[in-house]
Motif scaffolding. Structure first.
Motif, PDB file in Angstrom:
ATOM      1  N   ASP A 190       0.837  -1.207   0.000  1.00 58.00           N
ATOM      2  CA  ASP A 190       0.000   0.000   0.000  1.00 58.00           C
ATOM      3  C   ASP A 190       0.870   1.254   0.000  1.00 58.00           C
ATOM      4  O   ASP A 190       1.821   1.368   0.784  1.00 58.00           O
ATOM      5  CB  ASP A 190      -0.909   0.025   1.227  1.00 58.00           C
ATOM      6  CG  ASP A 190      -2.030  -1.000   1.142  1.00 58.00           C
ATOM      7  OD1 ASP A 190      -2.272  -1.513   0.037  1.00 58.00           O
ATOM      8  OD2 ASP A 190      -2.646  -1.293   2.182  1.00 58.00           O
ATOM      9  N   ARG A 208      -4.310   2.055  -2.539  1.00 61.19           N
ATOM     10  CA  ARG A 208      -3.640   2.093  -3.843  1.00 61.19           C
ATOM     11  C   ARG A 208      -2.180   1.735  -3.632  1.00 61.19           C
ATOM     12  O   ARG A 208      -1.490   2.356  -2.832  1.00 61.19           O
ATOM     13  CB  ARG A 208      -3.736   3.484  -4.476  1.00 61.19           C
ATOM     14  CG  ARG A 208      -5.130   4.108  -4.594  1.00 61.19           C
ATOM     15  CD  ARG A 208      -6.207   3.254  -5.246  1.00 61.19           C
ATOM     16  NE  ARG A 208      -5.770   2.135  -5.985  1.00 61.19           N
ATOM     17  CZ  ARG A 208      -5.987   1.951  -7.300  1.00 61.19           C
ATOM     18  NH1 ARG A 208      -6.602   2.846  -7.997  1.00 61.19           N
ATOM     19  NH2 ARG A 208      -5.574   0.873  -7.887  1.00 61.19           N
ATOM     20  N   TYR A 212       0.315   1.081  -8.761  1.00 59.37           N
ATOM     21  CA  TYR A 212      -0.723   1.970  -9.289  1.00 59.37           C
ATOM     22  C   TYR A 212      -0.121   3.217  -9.909  1.00 59.37           C
ATOM     23  O   TYR A 212      -0.580   3.691 -10.954  1.00 59.37           O
ATOM     24  CB  TYR A 212      -1.661   2.333  -8.136  1.00 59.37           C
ATOM     25  CG  TYR A 212      -2.546   3.536  -8.333  1.00 59.37           C
ATOM     26  CD1 TYR A 212      -3.671   3.475  -9.143  1.00 59.37           C
ATOM     27  CD2 TYR A 212      -2.276   4.732  -7.656  1.00 59.37           C
ATOM     28  CE1 TYR A 212      -4.502   4.581  -9.289  1.00 59.37           C
ATOM     29  CE2 TYR A 212      -3.102   5.834  -7.797  1.00 59.37           C
ATOM     30  CZ  TYR A 212      -4.209   5.757  -8.615  1.00 59.37           C
ATOM     31  OH  TYR A 212      -5.027   6.848  -8.751  1.00 59.37           O
ATOM     32  N   ALA A 241      -8.875  11.386  -5.834  1.00 58.20           N
ATOM     33  CA  ALA A 241      -8.035  10.588  -6.713  1.00 58.20           C
ATOM     34  C   ALA A 241      -7.770  11.300  -8.039  1.00 58.20           C
ATOM     35  O   ALA A 241      -6.787  11.007  -8.717  1.00 58.20           O
ATOM     36  CB  ALA A 241      -8.680   9.227  -6.965  1.00 58.20           C
ATOM     37  N   THR A 340     -11.918   6.112  -8.473  1.00 59.06           N
ATOM     38  CA  THR A 340     -10.902   6.069  -7.422  1.00 59.06           C
ATOM     39  C   THR A 340     -10.243   4.695  -7.409  1.00 59.06           C
ATOM     40  O   THR A 340      -9.039   4.568  -7.132  1.00 59.06           O
ATOM     41  CB  THR A 340     -11.549   6.355  -6.049  1.00 59.06           C
ATOM     42  OG1 THR A 340     -12.199   7.621  -6.097  1.00 59.06           O
ATOM     43  CG2 THR A 340     -10.510   6.348  -4.939  1.00 59.06           C
ATOM     44  N   GLU A 341     -11.009   3.671  -7.746  1.00 60.56           N
ATOM     45  CA  GLU A 341     -10.523   2.289  -7.689  1.00 60.56           C
ATOM     46  C   GLU A 341      -9.691   1.889  -8.898  1.00 60.56           C
ATOM     47  O   GLU A 341      -9.130   0.778  -8.922  1.00 60.56           O
ATOM     48  CB  GLU A 341     -11.729   1.338  -7.590  1.00 60.56           C
ATOM     49  CG  GLU A 341     -12.526   1.467  -6.306  1.00 60.56           C
ATOM     50  CD  GLU A 341     -13.625   2.530  -6.351  1.00 60.56           C
ATOM     51  OE1 GLU A 341     -14.511   2.506  -5.493  1.00 60.56           O
ATOM     52  OE2 GLU A 341     -13.580   3.408  -7.253  1.00 60.56           O
ATOM     53  N   GLY A 398      -3.470  -1.021 -12.612  1.00 64.27           N
ATOM     54  CA  GLY A 398      -3.989   0.108 -11.849  1.00 64.27           C
ATOM     55  C   GLY A 398      -5.271  -0.153 -11.091  1.00 64.27           C
ATOM     56  O   GLY A 398      -5.827   0.770 -10.488  1.00 64.27           O
ATOM     57  N   PHE A 400      -7.499  -1.492  -8.012  1.00 66.81           N
ATOM     58  CA  PHE A 400      -7.295  -1.785  -6.597  1.00 66.81           C
ATOM     59  C   PHE A 400      -7.592  -3.260  -6.323  1.00 66.81           C
ATOM     60  O   PHE A 400      -8.242  -3.949  -7.108  1.00 66.81           O
ATOM     61  CB  PHE A 400      -8.158  -0.864  -5.737  1.00 66.81           C
ATOM     62  CG  PHE A 400      -9.615  -1.285  -5.586  1.00 66.81           C
ATOM     63  CD1 PHE A 400     -10.227  -1.272  -4.336  1.00 66.81           C
ATOM     64  CD2 PHE A 400     -10.381  -1.667  -6.687  1.00 66.81           C
ATOM     65  CE1 PHE A 400     -11.561  -1.653  -4.197  1.00 66.81           C
ATOM     66  CE2 PHE A 400     -11.711  -2.021  -6.559  1.00 66.81           C
ATOM     67  CZ  PHE A 400     -12.302  -2.027  -5.296  1.00 66.81           C
TER      68      PHE A 400
END
Length: 548
Positions: A190, A208, A212, A241, A340-341, A398, A400
């Motif tokens: 992370d 993330r 990422y 994000a 965001t994910e 990228g 999550f």
């Protein structure tokens, strides 16, 4: 070569390797500082635009090393969490890159967070550090007693008893932090945590990892069209994000200088247009609202010829705004999609046809499709779930790996070999994807599936409508009817005649069955702190269940 052949070739030629130990702060910031220390990393602009200061990679590497050393001197351990609430200033970058070097997981938050919001984030994550400006000190002091994990408070731009001053703190630290002295990090560790905006529930934690950051090469190349030497400006708050997309990873990966303007909360159209001209901005990204404001301005008084590529996201722009902007700049606005994910996963790719209203086609390296509840692609022009194929070691570039400590939600979004985004859309025969709405927001009326987003896009075309929100209201006969909450533009008064005029207008803009059978004029709409409409509250107020 046809358009489709060129698109297929682009996807086939894609390649991106992410090293197992990738760390953006060491592998990009420090490497570039060693090779080209004077290369511009940021262009920092103060509040009234009286000062413009370029920041080179050498300075960024040194200051982020100093902050990383400060964290380590305070006892930071790999995996510790840090709440970061800073405006668009160089210290925000120093802090995030310093956290990466020290192995601390930064949690950027918007400057609009309340004390209660901050407490939720600290308690949910067990954060040990907080890095804020004077604006947020009292909020932190207010919650300290309820947040026992919060040990170290760092103040940017001031001093206070019981706090570590950012400027004095980093000044006392070495300007280098070697990788072998820092905690070891892997690409799948992370790096940051974002909190979702909470349109239907409490914000969820989205971890993330370090990989990422490098995956945003896809965002920078295939949507933003960034090149070395570009001057890029994305209008975004540092807490979302979108900041990772627009002012953090893609521009620096591609060698572009990032404009960082510490602007006032009240948007100054004239100042922004003058800054595009003054700074020679070449690539520009703004929300649709900003382009609408620009289109209402006499753009002939500004030299915007430096612009070569413009971007938008969130909702399609109406044709008139697109026409005005292209006439003034020679550029079209390239819409794109992601969460965001994710990174950018669907885009109107540079050099390819833009279909107004469409988000574009899946970017190279990532498989995105419109599927049904069983994970099967739906027919063209059929509404289904927008989803990402888990075809890269059980994931995708990228993407999550799951929400923090939320297995129930993870089981819902990861199924049948796909990540279900929670958004619905349709795909045309050429692979372009068209956003319909959040899956929970779809209105089922007399057998029709209606997108609130599509109705809102039609409503905003009416000259009396400044803003709107559309929901399904329970109805005994039809199941649901379309109801619109409308904020009127200046100079217009509510009334039955205006309601009828708006309804007739929408019938002409889109399929007649989609028009709002009820319209309620309001002064404000319930929103999250990121500005997203909370339709869940509107549904609850109409006797709906209000569920996510």
């Amino acid at each position: 070569m046809t358009d489709m052949d060129a698109y297929k070739r682009l996807r086939e030629d894609f390649a991106l390797a992410i090293p197992d130990d990738y760390n953006f702060a060491f592998d990009l910031i420090d490497r570039r500082a060693a090779e080209r220390p004077d290369m511009t990393c940021l262009i920092a602009v103060n509040r009234d635009a009286s000062e413009v200061r370029p920041v080179g990679y050498g300075e960024m590497a040194a200051n982020s090393a100093r902050f990383g050393n400060l964290l380590l001197s305070l006892g930071a351990a790999k995996g510790d969490k840090a709440v970061v609430m800073l405006p668009r200033i160089p210290a925000w970058f120093d802090t995030l890159f310093g956290c990466m070097k020290a192995g601390v997981v930064s949690m950027p938050g918007t400057n609009l967070l309340t004390a209660k919001d901050i407490a939720y984030r600290v308690q949910r994550s067990g954060a040990r550090f907080a890095v804020v400006t004077q604006e947020h000190v009292e909020k932190i002091e207010q919650i300290r007693g309820d947040c026992p994990t919060l040990e170290h408070l760092i103040l940017v731009g001031g001093t206070r008893d019981g706090w570590t001053g950012f400027e004095a703190g980093i000044a006392a630290q070495p300007a280098s932090l070697s990788r072998d002295r820092a905690p070891s990090t892997r690409a799948d560790d992370d790096m940051m945590i974002y909190f979702t905006s909470g349109t239907t529930s409490q914000p969820k934690m989205v971890p993330r990892d370090f990989g990422y950051a490098l995956a945003h090469t896809i965002t920078g190349r295939y949507w933003m069209d960034l090149r070395e030497g570009d001057v890029h400006w994305t209008l975004t708050d540092t807490g979302w994000a979108k900041a990772a997309w627009g002012i953090l990873f893609p521009p620096m990966l591609m060698g572009a200088a990032v404009v960082v303007y510490d602007g006032d909360a009240k948007f100054d159209t004239d100042l922004h247009l003058k800054l595009i001209q003054r700074l020679g901005v070449t690539t520009f990204c703004a929300p649709p609202t900003v382009y609408r404001l620009f289109a209402q301005t006499d753009l002939s008084g500004y030299d915007l010829t430096s612009l070569r590529h413009c971007l938008g996201a969130g909702e399609p722009l109406n044709p008139e705004v697109m026409r005005v902007w292209k006439q003034a700049t020679g550029t079209e606005v390239h819409d794109g999609y992601g969460q965001t994910e994710t990174i950018n996963i669907v885009a109107n790719l540079p050099g390819f046809e833009i279909r107004p209203g469409s988000m574009g086609r899946p970017v190279p390296g990532i498989t995105v499709d419109v599927i049904d509840d069983d994970g099967q692609p739906v027919a063209d022009d059929t509404i289904g779930h927008i989803a990402v194929k888990l075809d890269r070691d059980g994931g995708a570039y990228g993407l999550f790996r799951g929400y923090y400590d939320d297995e129930d939600t993870n089981a819902r979004v990861f199924r049948h070999g796909w990540y279900y985004t929670g958004d619905t859309g349709r795909r045309d025969a050429d692979g372009y994807i068209w956003f319909v709405g959040r899956a929970d927001d779809i209105i089922l009326s007399a057998g029709y599936r209606i997108s609130p987003f599509e109705v809102e896009s039609a409503l905003i075309e009416h000259p009396a409508v400044a803003e709107s929100a559309v929901i399904g209201k329970p109805d005994e006969l039809r199941g649901e009817i379309v109801k619109a909450y409308v904020i009127l533009a200046a100079g217009h008064r509510p009334g039955e005649a205006l309601k009828t005029d708006i309804q007739d207008f929408v019938k002409k803009q889109t399929a007649p069955y989609k028009y709002p059978r009820e319209i309620e004029f309001v002064d404000a709409l319930p929103k999250t702190i990121s500005g997203k409409i909370r339709r869940v509250e509107l549904r609850a107020g109409e006797g709906g269940d209000g569920k996510a």
